[in-house]
Design an enzyme around this catalytic site. Sequence first.
Site, PDB file in Angstrom:
ATOM      1  N   GLY A  28       0.799  -1.213   0.000  1.00 41.36           N
ATOM      2  CA  GLY A  28       0.000   0.000   0.000  1.00 41.36           C
ATOM      3  C   GLY A  28       0.836   1.269   0.000  1.00 41.36           C
ATOM      4  CB  SER A  45       9.349   1.966  -1.679  1.00 44.93           C
ATOM      5  OG  SER A  45       9.141   0.718  -2.315  1.00 44.93           O
ATOM      6  CD  GLU A  76       1.532   0.512  -5.926  1.00 52.29           C
ATOM      7  OE1 GLU A  76       1.009  -0.578  -6.210  1.00 52.29           O
ATOM      8  OE2 GLU A  76       1.390   1.055  -4.822  1.00 52.29           O
ATOM      9  CG  HIS A  97      -2.289  -4.198  -0.911  1.00 52.96           C
ATOM     10  ND1 HIS A  97      -0.980  -4.657  -0.920  1.00 52.96           N
ATOM     11  CD2 HIS A  97      -2.354  -3.310  -1.931  1.00 52.96           C
ATOM     12  CE1 HIS A  97      -0.297  -4.067  -1.897  1.00 52.96           C
ATOM     13  NE2 HIS A  97      -1.115  -3.252  -2.522  1.00 52.96           N
TER      14      HIS A  97
END
Length: 216
Positions: A28, A45, A76, A97
């Site tokens: 996420g 990340s 992302e 998620h």
Amino acid sequence: MLMKNQREEIVEYGRRMLTSGLTRNTGGDLSIYDRAAQTVAVKTSSMDYMKIRTEDVVVVDLNGNKLEGNGRLSTEWPVQQAIYANRDDIDALVHTHSPFATTISALRLELPAANFTVSRAGGNVRCTEFFNFTSQQLADSILEKMQDRYAVLMGNHGLVAGGRSLAAAYDLAEDLEFCCEVFWRAKCVGEPVVLSEEQMQEQIQELSKYYGHTNK
């Protein structure tokens, strides 16, 4: 420290997202856009949410150039960049998620108004096809499916929710996870009765009337 308050928010809400079950492990994303400074604070990340510190949260410009932060920029980032560059009504994003939203996305279904709370997203929540999570294709598809909406299901992946603040985006993600659970449970029994477009618009107006803009 650049965007200190926003980075602290990302640490706080990241931990809430993990403990509330909206994500697992390091999955996420969360981010906040400072329009005045043209900078974005982005969750680090591949780092444990419980270990992320304020100084680990990455700050970049809209081109993705790193300005500050010990961590790595989210894989992302193209999704966040596309939304912030094209939606002047969204200043924060939460990508989950969560199990029920991910289940609906695995079925490639949109989330209809089987519960009136879906109106907080602006209407039915559309679902993209599956694209690699680092791809520009995913970013483009999300931007398209989020037109006139504050959320989108990512095919076989999860949910993205946006708002004027991180608190608003997070609340929307939680509400939509509940709506996805209701929809899934109703589908297990029969076919859910979906609110009409007229009923949805009425709900949107009522929410605005009593609670103000629901995505602030």
